[in-house]
Design a protein around this motif. Structure first.
Motif, PDB file in Angstrom:
ATOM      1  N   VAL A  77       0.838  -1.200   0.000  1.00  0.00           N
ATOM      2  CA  VAL A  77       0.000   0.000   0.000  1.00  0.00           C
ATOM      3  C   VAL A  77       0.878   1.256   0.000  1.00  0.00           C
ATOM      4  CG1 VAL A  77      -1.656   1.356   1.361  1.00  0.00           C
ATOM      5  CG2 VAL A  77      -2.014  -1.107   1.016  1.00  0.00           C
ATOM      6  N   LEU A  78       1.896   1.267   0.834  1.00  0.00           N
ATOM      7  CA  LEU A  78       2.792   2.430   0.894  1.00  0.00           C
ATOM      8  C   LEU A  78       3.561   2.615  -0.422  1.00  0.00           C
ATOM      9  CD1 LEU A  78       4.180   2.266   4.528  1.00  0.00           C
ATOM     10  CD2 LEU A  78       2.781   4.065   3.525  1.00  0.00           C
ATOM     11  N   LYS A  79       4.055   1.526  -0.981  1.00  0.00           N
ATOM     12  CA  LYS A  79       4.762   1.613  -2.266  1.00  0.00           C
ATOM     13  C   LYS A  79       3.857   2.199  -3.335  1.00  0.00           C
ATOM     14  CE  LYS A  79       8.021  -2.205  -1.776  1.00  0.00           C
ATOM     15  NZ  LYS A  79       8.317  -3.573  -2.267  1.00  0.00           N
ATOM     16  N   SER A  80       2.639   1.743  -3.364  1.00  0.00           N
ATOM     17  CA  SER A  80       1.680   2.236  -4.355  1.00  0.00           C
ATOM     18  C   SER A  80       1.388   3.722  -4.114  1.00  0.00           C
ATOM     19  CB  SER A  80       0.393   1.419  -4.289  1.00  0.00           C
ATOM     20  OG  SER A  80      -0.550   1.928  -5.186  1.00  0.00           O
ATOM     21  N   TYR A  81       1.148   4.079  -2.855  1.00  0.00           N
ATOM     22  CA  TYR A  81       0.818   5.458  -2.510  1.00  0.00           C
ATOM     23  C   TYR A  81       1.969   6.411  -2.857  1.00  0.00           C
ATOM     24  CZ  TYR A  81      -0.702   9.468   0.240  1.00  0.00           C
ATOM     25  OH  TYR A  81      -1.077  10.728   0.638  1.00  0.00           O
ATOM     26  N   LEU A  82       3.185   5.965  -2.603  1.00  0.00           N
ATOM     27  CA  LEU A  82       4.366   6.794  -2.838  1.00  0.00           C
ATOM     28  C   LEU A  82       4.943   6.638  -4.234  1.00  0.00           C
ATOM     29  CD1 LEU A  82       6.093   6.268   0.617  1.00  0.00           C
ATOM     30  CD2 LEU A  82       4.825   8.283  -0.137  1.00  0.00           C
ATOM     31  N   ASN A  83       4.338   5.741  -5.035  1.00  0.00           N
ATOM     32  CA  ASN A  83       4.817   5.467  -6.398  1.00  0.00           C
ATOM     33  C   ASN A  83       6.281   5.053  -6.439  1.00  0.00           C
ATOM     34  OD1 ASN A  83       2.376   5.963  -7.810  1.00  0.00           O
ATOM     35  ND2 ASN A  83       2.732   8.155  -7.585  1.00  0.00           N
ATOM     36  N   VAL A  84       6.641   4.120  -5.558  1.00  0.00           N
ATOM     37  CA  VAL A  84       8.007   3.584  -5.559  1.00  0.00           C
ATOM     38  C   VAL A  84       7.943   2.092  -5.810  1.00  0.00           C
ATOM     39  CG1 VAL A  84       8.961   5.358  -4.044  1.00  0.00           C
ATOM     40  CG2 VAL A  84       8.025   3.268  -3.043  1.00  0.00           C
ATOM     41  N   LYS A  85       9.081   1.526  -6.209  1.00  0.00           N
ATOM     42  CA  LYS A  85       9.113   0.087  -6.508  1.00  0.00           C
ATOM     43  C   LYS A  85       9.771  -0.685  -5.433  1.00  0.00           C
ATOM     44  CE  LYS A  85       8.916   0.820 -11.373  1.00  0.00           C
ATOM     45  NZ  LYS A  85       9.311   0.519 -12.664  1.00  0.00           N
TER      46      LYS A  85
END
Length: 85
Positions: A77-85
């Protein structure tokens, strides 16, 4: 007709984990919504507390969400929210 089995197929564990997490959360979200719950509130309650009763049994949603580790859900969820891989 020649069978082309000479190509190597790559398996990306991280992408598959991300896809699986998204698919499961989407199914759980839909089940909660169908039952009249606020899916976001219920999922947050589950992630914070670990109490599976925040998730309905409808459509097997509770069993599905328990296939994922809560920390892995939060990570995706955090990766998606922050647009990181």
């Amino acid at each position: 007709m020649a069978n082309n089995n000479d190509n190597t197929i790559q398996f990306d564990v991280l992408k598959n984990k991300k896809d699986l997490t998204k698919a499961i959360l989407s199914e759980v979200y839909d089940s909660l919504k169908e039952k009249g719950y606020n899916p976001i509130n219920q999922l947050v309650g589950y992630i914070i507390s670990g109490d599976p009763t925040y998730i309905t049994n409808y459509n097997g949603a509770r069993a599905l969400v328990r296939k994922l580790e809560r920390d892995e859900i939060l990570e995706e969820v955090l990766k998606s929210y922050l647009n990181v891989k």
